[in-house]
Every structure is written in structure tokens, then in C-alpha cells.
Design a protein around this motif. Structure first.
Motif, PDB file in Angstrom:
ATOM      1  N   ALA A 145      -3.211 -11.278  -0.644  1.00 40.09           N
ATOM      2  CA  ALA A 145      -2.941 -10.739  -0.919  1.00 40.09           C
ATOM      3  C   ALA A 145      -0.978 -10.907  -1.292  1.00 40.09           C
ATOM      4  O   ALA A 145      -0.561 -10.395  -2.278  1.00 40.09           O
ATOM      5  CB  ALA A 145      -2.567 -10.211   0.318  1.00 40.09           C
ATOM      6  N   ALA A 146      -0.977 -11.885  -0.744  1.00 44.02           N
ATOM      7  CA  ALA A 146       1.042 -12.279  -0.897  1.00 44.02           C
ATOM      8  C   ALA A 146       0.516 -12.830  -2.703  1.00 44.02           C
ATOM      9  O   ALA A 146       1.634 -12.704  -2.982  1.00 44.02           O
ATOM     10  CB  ALA A 146       0.830 -13.696  -0.277  1.00 44.02           C
ATOM     11  N   ARG A 147      -0.820 -13.136  -3.302  1.00 46.07           N
ATOM     12  CA  ARG A 147      -0.321 -13.911  -4.460  1.00 46.07           C
ATOM     13  C   ARG A 147      -0.513 -12.294  -5.305  1.00 46.07           C
ATOM     14  O   ARG A 147       0.404 -12.041  -6.157  1.00 46.07           O
ATOM     15  CB  ARG A 147      -1.652 -14.576  -4.555  1.00 46.07           C
ATOM     16  CG  ARG A 147      -1.418 -15.792  -4.429  1.00 46.07           C
ATOM     17  CD  ARG A 147      -2.549 -17.104  -4.133  1.00 46.07           C
ATOM     18  NE  ARG A 147      -1.867 -18.158  -3.609  1.00 46.07           N
ATOM     19  CZ  ARG A 147      -2.720 -19.372  -3.633  1.00 46.07           C
ATOM     20  NH1 ARG A 147      -4.098 -18.957  -4.139  1.00 46.07           N
ATOM     21  NH2 ARG A 147      -2.953 -20.433  -3.681  1.00 46.07           N
ATOM     22  N   ALA A 148      -0.927 -11.585  -5.031  1.00 41.11           N
ATOM     23  CA  ALA A 148      -1.355  -9.962  -5.723  1.00 41.11           C
ATOM     24  C   ALA A 148       0.098  -9.608  -5.278  1.00 41.11           C
ATOM     25  O   ALA A 148       0.310  -8.922  -7.266  1.00 41.11           O
ATOM     26  CB  ALA A 148      -2.452  -9.658  -5.120  1.00 41.11           C
ATOM     27  N   ALA A 149       0.880  -9.419  -4.060  1.00 38.63           N
ATOM     28  CA  ALA A 149       1.300  -8.780  -4.382  1.00 38.63           C
ATOM     29  C   ALA A 149       2.937  -9.373  -5.148  1.00 38.63           C
ATOM     30  O   ALA A 149       4.146  -8.293  -5.052  1.00 38.63           O
ATOM     31  CB  ALA A 149       2.356  -8.709  -3.243  1.00 38.63           C
ATOM     32  N   ASP A 150       2.991 -10.483  -5.834  1.00 30.91           N
ATOM     33  CA  ASP A 150       4.358 -11.665  -5.674  1.00 30.91           C
ATOM     34  C   ASP A 150       3.923 -10.464  -7.854  1.00 30.91           C
ATOM     35  O   ASP A 150       2.985 -10.595  -8.499  1.00 30.91           O
ATOM     36  CB  ASP A 150       3.713 -12.685  -6.191  1.00 30.91           C
ATOM     37  CG  ASP A 150       4.798 -13.217  -6.375  1.00 30.91           C
ATOM     38  OD1 ASP A 150       5.914 -13.160  -6.577  1.00 30.91           O
ATOM     39  OD2 ASP A 150       4.243 -14.844  -7.476  1.00 30.91           O
ATOM     40  N   THR A 151       5.713 -10.679  -8.122  1.00 34.20           N
ATOM     41  CA  THR A 151       5.405 -10.258  -9.202  1.00 34.20           C
ATOM     42  C   THR A 151       6.669 -10.820  -9.290  1.00 34.20           C
ATOM     43  O   THR A 151       7.439 -10.948 -10.808  1.00 34.20           O
ATOM     44  CB  THR A 151       6.796  -8.412  -8.999  1.00 34.20           C
ATOM     45  OG1 THR A 151       7.178  -8.378  -8.909  1.00 34.20           O
ATOM     46  CG2 THR A 151       5.475  -7.378  -8.668  1.00 34.20           C
ATOM     47  N   GLY A 152       7.883 -11.794  -8.679  1.00 35.25           N
ATOM     48  CA  GLY A 152       8.807 -12.802  -9.142  1.00 35.25           C
ATOM     49  C   GLY A 152       9.783 -12.902  -8.499  1.00 35.25           C
ATOM     50  O   GLY A 152      11.005 -13.178  -8.696  1.00 35.25           O
ATOM     51  N   ALA A 153       9.876 -11.560  -7.767  1.00 35.15           N
ATOM     52  CA  ALA A 153      11.081 -11.403  -6.693  1.00 35.15           C
ATOM     53  C   ALA A 153      10.906 -11.765  -5.807  1.00 35.15           C
ATOM     54  O   ALA A 153      11.993 -11.358  -4.344  1.00 35.15           O
ATOM     55  CB  ALA A 153      11.087 -10.094  -6.790  1.00 35.15           C
ATOM     56  N   GLY A 154      10.093 -12.213  -5.438  1.00 31.73           N
ATOM     57  CA  GLY A 154       8.962 -12.371  -3.823  1.00 31.73           C
ATOM     58  C   GLY A 154       8.979 -11.802  -2.952  1.00 31.73           C
ATOM     59  O   GLY A 154       8.379 -10.738  -3.115  1.00 31.73           O
ATOM     60  N   VAL A 155       7.656 -12.220  -1.888  1.00 30.92           N
ATOM     61  CA  VAL A 155       7.008 -11.400  -0.852  1.00 30.92           C
ATOM     62  C   VAL A 155       7.647 -11.256   0.263  1.00 30.92           C
ATOM     63  O   VAL A 155       8.162 -12.488   0.737  1.00 30.92           O
ATOM     64  CB  VAL A 155       5.439 -11.633  -1.230  1.00 30.92           C
ATOM     65  CG1 VAL A 155       4.721 -12.098  -0.527  1.00 30.92           C
ATOM     66  CG2 VAL A 155       5.304 -12.137  -2.708  1.00 30.92           C
ATOM     67  N   ALA A 156       7.498  -9.728   0.985  1.00 30.24           N
ATOM     68  CA  ALA A 156       8.291  -9.975   2.687  1.00 30.24           C
ATOM     69  C   ALA A 156       7.452  -9.714   3.269  1.00 30.24           C
ATOM     70  O   ALA A 156       6.260  -8.772   2.647  1.00 30.24           O
ATOM     71  CB  ALA A 156       9.141  -8.811   2.514  1.00 30.24           C
ATOM     72  N   VAL A 157       6.449 -10.607   4.493  1.00 25.52           N
ATOM     73  CA  VAL A 157       5.483 -10.762   4.928  1.00 25.52           C
ATOM     74  C   VAL A 157       5.671  -9.806   6.514  1.00 25.52           C
ATOM     75  O   VAL A 157       6.522 -10.597   7.116  1.00 25.52           O
ATOM     76  CB  VAL A 157       4.872 -11.923   5.070  1.00 25.52           C
ATOM     77  CG1 VAL A 157       3.105 -11.710   5.516  1.00 25.52           C
ATOM     78  CG2 VAL A 157       4.348 -12.437   3.567  1.00 25.52           C
ATOM     79  N   LEU A 158       5.135  -8.739   6.767  1.00 26.12           N
ATOM     80  CA  LEU A 158       5.247  -8.469   8.037  1.00 26.12           C
ATOM     81  C   LEU A 158       3.802  -8.834   8.720  1.00 26.12           C
ATOM     82  O   LEU A 158       2.967  -8.376   8.519  1.00 26.12           O
ATOM     83  CB  LEU A 158       5.346  -7.220   7.709  1.00 26.12           C
ATOM     84  CG  LEU A 158       7.385  -6.958   7.212  1.00 26.12           C
ATOM     85  CD1 LEU A 158       7.691  -6.707   6.543  1.00 26.12           C
ATOM     86  CD2 LEU A 158       7.543  -5.200   8.039  1.00 26.12           C
ATOM     87  N   VAL A 159       4.343  -8.804  10.505  1.00 32.72           N
ATOM     88  CA  VAL A 159       3.145  -9.315  10.993  1.00 32.72           C
ATOM     89  C   VAL A 159       2.466  -8.100  12.215  1.00 32.72           C
ATOM     90  O   VAL A 159       3.827  -7.625  12.447  1.00 32.72           O
ATOM     91  CB  VAL A 159       2.789 -10.878  11.603  1.00 32.72           C
ATOM     92  CG1 VAL A 159       2.844 -11.179  10.197  1.00 32.72           C
ATOM     93  CG2 VAL A 159       4.516 -10.801  12.218  1.00 32.72           C
ATOM     94  N   ASP A 160       1.319  -7.953  12.580  1.00 31.79           N
ATOM     95  CA  ASP A 160       1.405  -7.211  13.928  1.00 31.79           C
ATOM     96  C   ASP A 160       1.579  -7.727  15.624  1.00 31.79           C
ATOM     97  O   ASP A 160       2.404  -7.774  16.072  1.00 31.79           O
ATOM     98  CB  ASP A 160       0.690  -6.073  13.584  1.00 31.79           C
ATOM     99  CG  ASP A 160      -1.115  -6.859  14.029  1.00 31.79           C
ATOM    100  OD1 ASP A 160      -0.957  -8.805  13.999  1.00 31.79           O
ATOM    101  OD2 ASP A 160      -1.967  -6.575  14.112  1.00 31.79           O
ATOM    102  N   LEU A 161       1.500  -9.331  15.452  1.00 31.40           N
ATOM    103  CA  LEU A 161       1.387  -9.560  16.453  1.00 31.40           C
ATOM    104  C   LEU A 161       0.895 -11.096  17.008  1.00 31.40           C
ATOM    105  O   LEU A 161       1.270 -11.909  15.399  1.00 31.40           O
ATOM    106  CB  LEU A 161      -0.337  -9.146  17.202  1.00 31.40           C
ATOM    107  CG  LEU A 161      -0.440  -7.762  17.878  1.00 31.40           C
ATOM    108  CD1 LEU A 161      -2.272  -7.673  17.685  1.00 31.40           C
ATOM    109  CD2 LEU A 161       0.392  -7.092  18.855  1.00 31.40           C
ATOM    110  N   GLY A 162       1.550 -11.262  17.962  1.00 33.06           N
ATOM    111  CA  GLY A 162       2.241 -13.184  17.785  1.00 33.06           C
ATOM    112  C   GLY A 162       1.129 -14.031  16.599  1.00 33.06           C
ATOM    113  O   GLY A 162       1.402 -15.193  16.228  1.00 33.06           O
ATOM    114  N   SER A 163      -0.373 -14.279  16.645  1.00 32.81           N
ATOM    115  CA  SER A 163      -1.183 -15.253  16.377  1.00 32.81           C
ATOM    116  C   SER A 163      -1.039 -15.385  14.709  1.00 32.81           C
ATOM    117  O   SER A 163      -1.159 -15.644  13.927  1.00 32.81           O
ATOM    118  CB  SER A 163      -2.493 -15.162  17.047  1.00 32.81           C
ATOM    119  OG  SER A 163      -3.151 -14.497  16.308  1.00 32.81           O
TER     120      SER A 163
END
Length: 135
Positions: free
Chosen positions: A58-76
Motif C-alpha cells: 500500500a505504501a509503495r502504491a500511495a507514494d508519488t514522491g511527496a512522502g507517505v503518511a501512515v495512520l494506524v488503529d491499534l498497538g500492534s
């Protein structure tokens, strides 16, 4: 609109939750030409959990060269993303784990990223979602 916008990845223990939050964020951002936002939920076999492979994809697919922000739901999910970041070459350069509420942060991040704002602004917008009052 520039082609280089911050991408967003939503990591949830549930594929359905990650997809629903991505759809909600797109809808609330006005739909149309938004920054990339991709779900990375559950395990490859459809179970509950997190998958380093799905997150990386997903991160590679979302990357357009401006950075990728990753948001997560729970601890693990946090631990999985931190491990990927520590490896150094799994996630695109400029990938950042954002400490923000999952739903509100996703909406704020997508609205901000869709304007062409940089990764710092997208991160700040998502983090500011902690201050949204519901009473």
C-alpha cells in the motif's frame, strides 16, 4: 493539481475497517481528485491482524514522491509499521508513522494532502484531530 501529493496509508487490523475509513475520508474530502489513500487492513488470508507485506504494498502504491503518511488503529499495527521503518528499505523514502486518531486523522490528512500540502502539514493536520471535541 500536481501529481506529487502526500500519499496516505490506513493500517487496521480489519480489512473492512481500513477500506471503510478510506471510503469515508474520500467522501468527506469531496471525492474526485484526492491524494492517494490506500487501506492496508487485516492479513493476506482475510483474517484479523496486520501484514507487513500489505502495508509495504500500500505504501509503495500511495507514494508519488511527496512522502507517505501512515495512520494506524491499534498497538500492534504501530509495532509493525515501526519495524518496517527500522528496516529502512521496505517502505518508500519519506514514509512517516503519524500519531493521530484513526478516523478523524485520516479525514484531516486526506483533505490536507489533496491541497498539495507537504508531509509536515499533512502530519500536523492529522495530529490536530486529537483536539476535535465531540461534546
Amino acid at each position: 493539481m500536481t501529481d506529487k501529493r502526500v500519499g496516505i496509508v490506513l493500517v487496521s487490523h480489519s480489512a473492512a475497517v481500513a477500506m471503510a475509513v478510506a471510503d469515508l475520508a474520500r467522501g468527506l474530502a469531496g471525492g474526485g481528485d484526492t491524494a492517494p489513500i490506500l487501506p492496508a487492513g487485516g492479513t493476506p488470508d482475510g483474517g484479523l491482524g496486520t501484514s507487513a507485506d500489505l502495508i509495504t504494498e500500500a505504501a509503495r502504491a500511495a507514494d508519488t514522491g511527496a512522502g507517505v503518511a501512515v495512520l494506524v488503529d491499534l498497538g500492534s499495527a504501530v509495532l509493525t509499521v515501526k519495524a518496517l521503518l527500522a528496516e529502512g528499505d521496505e517502505l518508500p523514502e519519506g514514509t512517516r508513522l503519524v500519531d493521530a486518531p484513526f478516523v478523524e486523522g485520516a479525514v484531516a490528512a486526506l483533505v490536507t494532502a489533496s491541497t498539495g500540502a507537504d508531509l509536515d502539514a499533512v502530519t500536523s493536520a492529522a495530529q490536530e484531530a486529537y483536539t476535535y471535541r465531540k461534546n
